[in-house]
Design a protein around this motif. Sequence first.
Motif, PDB file in Angstrom:
ATOM      1  N   ILE A   1       0.896  -1.469  -0.014  1.00  0.00           N
ATOM      2  CA  ILE A   1       0.057  -0.105   0.013  1.00  0.00           C
ATOM      3  C   ILE A   1       0.908   1.267  -0.058  1.00  0.00           C
ATOM      4  N   ASN A   2       0.349   2.315  -0.552  1.00  0.00           N
ATOM      5  CA  ASN A   2       1.064   3.439  -0.727  1.00  0.00           C
ATOM      6  C   ASN A   2       0.262   4.598  -0.548  1.00  0.00           C
ATOM      7  N   THR A   3       0.553   5.460   0.533  1.00  0.00           N
ATOM      8  CA  THR A   3      -0.605   6.563   0.875  1.00  0.00           C
ATOM      9  C   THR A   3      -0.721   7.465  -0.425  1.00  0.00           C
ATOM     10  N   ILE A   4       0.126   7.739  -1.315  1.00  0.00           N
ATOM     11  CA  ILE A   4      -0.173   8.609  -2.271  1.00  0.00           C
ATOM     12  C   ILE A   4      -1.308   8.204  -3.194  1.00  0.00           C
TER      13      ILE A   4
ATOM     14  N   CYS B   1     -11.169  -0.175   2.372  1.00  0.00           N
ATOM     15  CA  CYS B   1     -11.315  -1.513   2.619  1.00  0.00           C
ATOM     16  C   CYS B   1      -9.546  -1.960   2.582  1.00  0.00           C
ATOM     17  N   ILE B   2      -8.988  -2.560   3.647  1.00  0.00           N
ATOM     18  CA  ILE B   2      -7.631  -2.795   3.594  1.00  0.00           C
ATOM     19  C   ILE B   2      -7.547  -4.577   3.532  1.00  0.00           C
TER      20      ILE B   2
ATOM     21  N   LYS C   1      -0.916   1.558  12.299  1.00  0.00           N
ATOM     22  CA  LYS C   1      -0.660   3.135  11.617  1.00  0.00           C
ATOM     23  C   LYS C   1      -1.183   3.401  10.528  1.00  0.00           C
ATOM     24  N   LEU C   2      -1.427   2.681   9.566  1.00  0.00           N
ATOM     25  CA  LEU C   2      -2.089   2.940   8.369  1.00  0.00           C
ATOM     26  C   LEU C   2      -3.706   3.206   8.733  1.00  0.00           C
ATOM     27  N   VAL C   3      -4.312   2.267   9.382  1.00  0.00           N
ATOM     28  CA  VAL C   3      -5.501   2.574   9.812  1.00  0.00           C
ATOM     29  C   VAL C   3      -5.806   3.696  10.555  1.00  0.00           C
ATOM     30  N   ASP C   4      -5.023   3.801  11.580  1.00  0.00           N
ATOM     31  CA  ASP C   4      -5.169   5.202  12.438  1.00  0.00           C
ATOM     32  C   ASP C   4      -5.089   6.550  11.510  1.00  0.00           C
TER      33      ASP C   4
ATOM     34  N   GLN D   1       1.386  16.376   1.458  1.00  0.00           N
ATOM     35  CA  GLN D   1       2.258  15.855   0.095  1.00  0.00           C
ATOM     36  C   GLN D   1       1.598  15.298  -0.884  1.00  0.00           C
ATOM     37  N   SER D   2       0.590  14.549  -0.684  1.00  0.00           N
ATOM     38  CA  SER D   2      -0.304  14.152  -1.591  1.00  0.00           C
ATOM     39  C   SER D   2      -1.002  15.277  -2.440  1.00  0.00           C
ATOM     40  N   TYR D   3      -1.556  15.957  -1.527  1.00  0.00           N
ATOM     41  CA  TYR D   3      -2.319  17.253  -1.831  1.00  0.00           C
ATOM     42  C   TYR D   3      -1.430  18.008  -2.799  1.00  0.00           C
TER      43      TYR D   3
END
Length: 291
Positions: free
Chosen positions: A88-91, A110-111, A124-127, A275-277
């Motif tokens: 998974i990659n947050t961007i 959904c992960i 961490k990701l879910v939070d 960063q994504s923004y």
Amino acid sequence: MLSGIVIKTYNSFYYVQTAENIMMCTLRGRFKKERFSLLVGDQVEYEMAGVGKGIIEQILPRRSMLRRPMIANIDQVILTFAAVNPNINTILVDRFLVSAEMSALEIILCINKIDLADAEELEKLVDHYRGIGYEVITVSAKNGIGIRELRSRLHDKISVFAGPSGAGKSTILNNIEAGLTLVTGELSEKIGRGKHTTRFAQLLPLSGGGFVVDTPGFSFTEFNDVTAHDLMHSFPEISELVSGCKFNTCIHSREPKCAVKQAVEDGRIHPLRYQSYLAILEEINANKKGF
Ligand SMILES: Nc1nc2c(ncn2[C@@H]2O[C@H](COP(=O)(O)OP(=O)(O)OP(=O)(O)O)[C@@H](O)[C@H]2O)c(=O)[nH]1
Ligand SMILES: [Mg+2]
Ligand SMILES: [Zn+2]
């Protein structure tokens, strides 16, 4: 008048799911003259025209319309990612989130593949995403973990599963509804590279009520018709702060006295999200310059 919902179109036939069965319908001629395009998801009224056959006479107003794939009356999008494999990659998640926010539908993140995930990283990701206010469900289609919870969120709704190829969308759906045999894995990737798949989106009925739509994964999203204004309002945590910026033309990149940048500094907006923004903003601006 009898009524139902279009679950599939094929060769100018419309398959209409009613309370009892599926009717094979054609469209009354006047709609063709109006060049009206009937979509999967449309609610219709029809008249019988023989056993199992009907003619569609009325199309009820649409509650919503999704453009990719073209489906009417969707209630929610289940954005599906694999925690691992592909990682998974947050961007990428944020890009899909922006697309989904633009459609103004309910979103569930959904992960999948949590059987492969490192527990700490996953938490961490879910939070991270729950902290922004998104609903997050973690599942393992392989082990059946979380499937019951996900199923309960689909009840009596029309839900589209979207997300990158290999995330496990089809595997999850096969697991959710006994009797579904959607193609998964490498074979699915091969078909997905063909060009026809998105055109044949269909509603798959759930035995508990409601419908799901499987979509072929795509690994990028385009923001051709997204403005900076759309973008900032597709990040809920940015959207709620923009009225605090000094300039009402602020796009929260280089402007002084920007409430959004201040929030990033204070830690109220996560740097990864900012960063994504900025990455998407840059893309939007680059597109504009091309004209
Ligand atoms: N370990 C593990 N593997 C999974 C899980 N869910 C799916 N997979 C595997 O991941 C691969 C991709 O699954 P698919 O269901 O085809 O993924 P998809 O999102 O439908 O992919 P596209 O149709 O290409 O968009 C398959 O080999 C599945 O067996 C899971 O929970 N755990
Ligand atoms: Mg699939
Ligand atoms: Zn600002």
